[in-house]
Design a protein around this motif. Structure first.
Motif, PDB file in Angstrom:
ATOM      1  N   ARG A 268       0.831  -1.212   0.000  1.00 40.31           N
ATOM      2  CA  ARG A 268       0.000   0.000   0.000  1.00 40.31           C
ATOM      3  C   ARG A 268       0.867   1.263   0.000  1.00 40.31           C
ATOM      4  N   GLY A 269       1.956   1.203  -0.768  1.00 34.67           N
ATOM      5  CA  GLY A 269       2.810   2.374  -0.944  1.00 34.67           C
ATOM      6  C   GLY A 269       3.741   2.673   0.220  1.00 34.67           C
ATOM      7  N   ARG A 270       3.710   1.846   1.254  1.00 33.21           N
ATOM      8  CA  ARG A 270       4.583   2.066   2.413  1.00 33.21           C
ATOM      9  C   ARG A 270       5.479   0.849   2.623  1.00 33.21           C
ATOM     10  N   PRO A 271       6.607   1.035   3.333  1.00 36.63           N
ATOM     11  CA  PRO A 271       7.510  -0.112   3.551  1.00 36.63           C
ATOM     12  C   PRO A 271       6.783  -1.270   4.238  1.00 36.63           C
ATOM     13  N   THR A 272       7.078  -2.487   3.777  1.00 37.58           N
ATOM     14  CA  THR A 272       6.496  -3.667   4.415  1.00 37.58           C
ATOM     15  C   THR A 272       7.125  -3.868   5.799  1.00 37.58           C
ATOM     16  N   VAL A 273       6.473  -4.682   6.612  1.00 38.26           N
ATOM     17  CA  VAL A 273       6.923  -4.868   8.002  1.00 38.26           C
ATOM     18  C   VAL A 273       8.342  -5.451   8.049  1.00 38.26           C
ATOM     19  N   HIS A 274       8.628  -6.437   7.171  1.00 38.00           N
ATOM     20  CA  HIS A 274       9.967  -7.055   7.243  1.00 38.00           C
ATOM     21  C   HIS A 274      11.049  -6.106   6.749  1.00 38.00           C
ATOM     22  N   VAL A 275      10.664  -5.040   6.044  1.00 41.93           N
ATOM     23  CA  VAL A 275      11.645  -4.031   5.619  1.00 41.93           C
ATOM     24  C   VAL A 275      11.778  -2.961   6.700  1.00 41.93           C
TER      25      VAL A 275
END
Lengths: 314, 314
Positions: free
Chosen positions: B86-93
């Motif tokens: 959704r256009g934002r960094p994923t949790v693992h990133v």
């Protein structure tokens, strides 16, 4: 224990045989098939009989607890980067990390399926499953922290190890229809037993007989692992103005003088403190069992387990 | 949709506000806080009202479905190596892989906690949760396979996408007390809608208006992703003795002539086949909804959703 384990192993074998072939299910069957003592599922069955239930009626819940435990092992092994589990390659090594994540997730669903639909059982399981995750999170966070307060370490091992034993016993008690007071007592028995078990593990790693423990003495100290001994040792050393432990920890792991660290922990009275802590939890576990209002004969299996863990040297 | 979404978002906000601070819970709150359409929880509420229940009485189950969906996103993003969600960094990133595994696991427990203890609801949820894991496993396995039969692709998108929509609707129906026949029908509505949705996505990626779809035309083809179009295209090309698609796939992704691949798919009739497939599933969804024995006025919201998805161009 042998009877419960045989009963459980037969149930587990039926479950494994009924798994669909391939895909996500092969790693599940592999991990569940590794040799294991089946302590947690046996606790479910023992608690059920303690309160007058039939062990056979708690087999599905015993299975659920063991599936959940193996789900946590599959994921923890990824996080801890462990190559081996019970002497065999871990799932993320034998397959890959993606498969270990996903097969673990599916195993968690299978645990819920096996647990069934009793509201009291599910409420206990949900609460403790979350605590086990919180325990693993604390354990990982501690690796990044220079100083871990002793109270936080106690809470970590309570969450990571002790609560699942407590959960297993409470679930078994529920199946037998035990009331809330009795369930709280058998839960306390499990929690204290779990804490004593983990603390004794810390002690055996440092002061046990390497021939009996089966690994090099002081492996945790060499690795700088924050166990009760090291955390309390650093606290006591600061009080006494001793900097030996800090100096050893400042060295690369391979160059630490483990023998010297052990002598310091002995001299600072940390070994005795840890032993007293183990004894206290073992006593509190026994007291919780004493307080349970069932005929003494029914407590025999759990008393034997308590005695076995209390006397263990490896 | 707006009313259901507002109702749900308020419930989600209360849940998020009640989370303990820090640790495992921050990544959960982050992922759940990203802008989202909340299709799945809205389906729970809509199905509940369809069968005469109050949407307010299904909010916890709607929450459970959305928590489960986000648990799968957190873990899938690790497996797919996705940097953005959704256009934002994923949790693992934003955190790391370990935290994404563990916070995801805890989120899964929270989903079960929210789902409650109704036997019918839990049976549906357990079955579909396992199917979603199986779908992700098939998706990963397909990346390693040169040839994926069309039937396997259909089964993968059914498991990975469609069954959770079906599950959401069936859960809402349960809360309203719908009988098994009605539940099966609303489940079929969701499954066909989900299949149509995914196949339309494949079509839009290849033949949509890039200005409206919001991404470069033919991204899936360029990446060699095995969607309906490519799988069926390769089948048809083999029948016709055309080797254009295979030749393009043999090139590095950056050098593929996507325009030429699109022309071939068009010429082979694959675009028309895919459109017919979408239309078939949309029709079957509508028929399932028609067959549900409730006053027509109560179907308005689901009919509007169906019309919205049927007419979408992005």
């Amino acid at each position: 224990m042998d009877r419960y384990r045989a009963l459980f192993d037969a149930h587990l074998a039926r479950w494994t045989a009924a798994l669909p072939p391939g895909g996500l299910y092969t790693p599940m069957a592999y991990l569940l098939g590794l040799p294991a003592k089946r302590v947690r599922p046996s606790l479910v069955l023992m608690a059920c009989e303690l309160f007058g239930g039939r062990a056979e009626d708690a087999l599905d819940q015993a299975l659920a607890i063991e599936l959940f435990h193996n789900f946590t092992l599959m994921h923890d092994d990824i996080m801890d980067g462990s190559p081996l589990r019970r002497g065999r390659p871990t799932v993320h090594v034998k397959w890959d990390v993606d498969m270990a994540i996903l097969s673990g997730d599916a195993l968690f669903v299978k645990a819920y399926q096996a647990m069934g639909i009793r509201p009291d059982v599910l409420a206990i399981f949900n609460r403790h499953a979350l605590e086990v995750c919180e325990g693993q999170e604390l354990d990982m966070a501690f690796e990044q922290r220079a100083d871990v307060p002793l109270a936080d370490y106690r809470e970590m091992i309570r969450l990571k190890t002790a609560v699942l034993l407590s959960c297993a016993l409470q679930v078994g008690a529920c199946i037998a229809g035990a009331d809330e007071d009795q369930r709280r007592r058998i839960g306390a028995f499990g929690e204290h037993l779990g804490l004593a078990f983990q603390l004794r593990d810390d002690l055996l790693d440092a002061f046990g007989d390497p021939g009996q423990v089966g690994k090099q003495r002081g492996g945790d100290l060499r690795a700088g692992k924050k166990t009760f001994l090291l955390i309390r040792g650093l606290e006591r050393a600061a009080e006494e103005g001793s900097d030996v432990l800090r100096a050893e920890l400042a060295k690369p792991a391979g160059q630490r003088d483990v023998q010297r660290m052990l002598e310091v922990l002995e001299a600072l009275g940390v070994r005795r403190e840890a032993e007293a802590e183990v004894a206290r939890h073992e006593r509190e576990a026994a007291e919780a069992l004493d307080a349970i209002a069932v005929p003494e004969a029914r407590k025999a299996a759990l008393r034997a387990l308590h005695a076995q863990l209390t006397g263990r040297v490896h």
